[in-house]
Design a protein around this motif. Structure first.
Motif, PDB file in Angstrom:
ATOM      1  N   UNK A  43       0.842  -1.204   0.000  1.00 21.48           N
ATOM      2  CA  UNK A  43       0.000   0.000   0.000  1.00 21.48           C
ATOM      3  C   UNK A  43       0.873   1.249   0.000  1.00 21.48           C
ATOM      4  N   UNK A  44       1.979   1.204   0.745  1.00 14.34           N
ATOM      5  CA  UNK A  44       2.911   2.333   0.740  1.00 14.34           C
ATOM      6  C   UNK A  44       3.509   2.572  -0.632  1.00 14.34           C
ATOM      7  N   UNK A  45       3.847   1.498  -1.339  1.00 14.52           N
ATOM      8  CA  UNK A  45       4.372   1.622  -2.698  1.00 14.52           C
ATOM      9  C   UNK A  45       3.331   2.230  -3.631  1.00 14.52           C
ATOM     10  N   UNK A  46       2.085   1.814  -3.475  1.00 12.90           N
ATOM     11  CA  UNK A  46       1.013   2.362  -4.307  1.00 12.90           C
ATOM     12  C   UNK A  46       0.783   3.840  -4.017  1.00 12.90           C
ATOM     13  N   UNK A  47       0.740   4.216  -2.747  1.00 11.58           N
ATOM     14  CA  UNK A  47       0.528   5.622  -2.373  1.00 11.58           C
ATOM     15  C   UNK A  47       1.716   6.474  -2.814  1.00 11.58           C
ATOM     16  N   UNK A  48       2.929   5.929  -2.725  1.00  3.61           N
ATOM     17  CA  UNK A  48       4.103   6.666  -3.205  1.00  3.61           C
ATOM     18  C   UNK A  48       3.994   6.919  -4.705  1.00  3.61           C
ATOM     19  N   UNK A  58       6.255  15.351 -16.695  1.00  2.00           N
ATOM     20  CA  UNK A  58       6.174  14.105 -17.474  1.00  2.00           C
ATOM     21  C   UNK A  58       7.019  12.968 -16.895  1.00  2.00           C
ATOM     22  N   UNK A  59       8.213  13.271 -16.403  1.00  2.00           N
ATOM     23  CA  UNK A  59       9.064  12.219 -15.867  1.00  2.00           C
ATOM     24  C   UNK A  59       8.507  11.672 -14.549  1.00  2.00           C
ATOM     25  N   UNK A  60       8.094  12.546 -13.659  1.00  2.86           N
ATOM     26  CA  UNK A  60       7.568  12.056 -12.373  1.00  2.86           C
ATOM     27  C   UNK A  60       6.240  11.333 -12.551  1.00  2.86           C
ATOM     28  N   UNK A  61       5.445  11.751 -13.520  1.00  4.16           N
ATOM     29  CA  UNK A  61       4.198  11.044 -13.787  1.00  4.16           C
ATOM     30  C   UNK A  61       4.475   9.628 -14.259  1.00  4.16           C
ATOM     31  N   UNK A  62       5.454   9.477 -15.146  1.00  4.56           N
ATOM     32  CA  UNK A  62       5.805   8.142 -15.657  1.00  4.56           C
ATOM     33  C   UNK A  62       6.375   7.263 -14.548  1.00  4.56           C
ATOM     34  N   UNK A  63       7.223   7.830 -13.693  1.00  4.76           N
ATOM     35  CA  UNK A  63       7.786   7.057 -12.584  1.00  4.76           C
ATOM     36  C   UNK A  63       6.680   6.651 -11.611  1.00  4.76           C
ATOM     37  N   UNK A  64       5.771   7.562 -11.318  1.00  2.74           N
ATOM     38  CA  UNK A  64       4.654   7.246 -10.433  1.00  2.74           C
ATOM     39  C   UNK A  64       3.744   6.173 -11.009  1.00  2.74           C
ATOM     40  N   UNK A  65       3.524   6.244 -12.308  1.00  2.00           N
ATOM     41  CA  UNK A  65       2.705   5.224 -12.966  1.00  2.00           C
ATOM     42  C   UNK A  65       3.381   3.861 -12.874  1.00  2.00           C
ATOM     43  N   UNK A  66       4.685   3.824 -13.073  1.00  2.00           N
ATOM     44  CA  UNK A  66       5.412   2.565 -12.949  1.00  2.00           C
ATOM     45  C   UNK A  66       5.361   2.024 -11.524  1.00  2.00           C
ATOM     46  N   UNK A  67       5.448   2.895 -10.528  1.00  2.00           N
ATOM     47  CA  UNK A  67       5.345   2.456  -9.134  1.00  2.00           C
ATOM     48  C   UNK A  67       3.971   1.864  -8.843  1.00  2.00           C
ATOM     49  N   UNK A  72       0.543  -2.939  -7.967  1.00  2.00           N
ATOM     50  CA  UNK A  72      -0.612  -3.756  -8.325  1.00  2.00           C
ATOM     51  C   UNK A  72      -0.190  -5.132  -8.833  1.00  2.00           C
ATOM     52  N   UNK A  73       0.902  -5.182  -9.590  1.00  2.00           N
ATOM     53  CA  UNK A  73       1.400  -6.472 -10.073  1.00  2.00           C
ATOM     54  C   UNK A  73       1.815  -7.350  -8.898  1.00  2.00           C
ATOM     55  N   UNK A  74       2.579  -6.782  -7.972  1.00  2.00           N
ATOM     56  CA  UNK A  74       3.013  -7.551  -6.810  1.00  2.00           C
ATOM     57  C   UNK A  74       1.822  -8.013  -5.976  1.00  2.00           C
ATOM     58  N   UNK A  75       0.823  -7.151  -5.842  1.00  2.53           N
ATOM     59  CA  UNK A  75      -0.338  -7.485  -5.022  1.00  2.53           C
ATOM     60  C   UNK A  75      -1.157  -8.622  -5.624  1.00  2.53           C
TER      61      UNK A  75
END
Length: 84
Positions: A43-48, A58-67, A72-75
């Motif tokens: 949940x912390x990874x998702x909220x981060x 654009x860069x932070x949005x892409x990094x956040x989307x990957x996080x 979700x994949x791990x969950x």
């Protein structure tokens, strides 16, 4: 011919249900400490990821989307494999 086939299928289904009912057991469950730790981590990874996406470059949005996708994949894929 179709009546004979359906009658044989009914008997086979009844035997399958009785056989699986006799061997049905319940698992002991998961460790509460492990479940809470995995929940907090994922949940912390998702909220981060959501927070990083909110910085809105654009860069932070892409990094956040990957996080978020990683969380979700791990969950939904790796945790069920790990806990069962």
């Amino acid at each position: 011919m179709s009546t004979e086939h359906s009658a044989q299928g009914t008997h086979a289904d009844a035997r399958g249900i009785q056989g699986s009912h006799a061997t049905n057991t319940t698992s002991q469950g998961n460790s509460p400490v492990l479940s809470v730790a995995l929940f907090v981590l994922l949940f912390g990874l998702f909220v981060a990821g959501l927070y990083t996406m909110s910085l809105f470059t654009p860069l932070t949005f892409a990094v956040g989307m990957l996080l978020c996708i990683l969380a979700l994949y791990l969950t939904f894929d790796l945790v069920p494999r790990f806990l069962t």
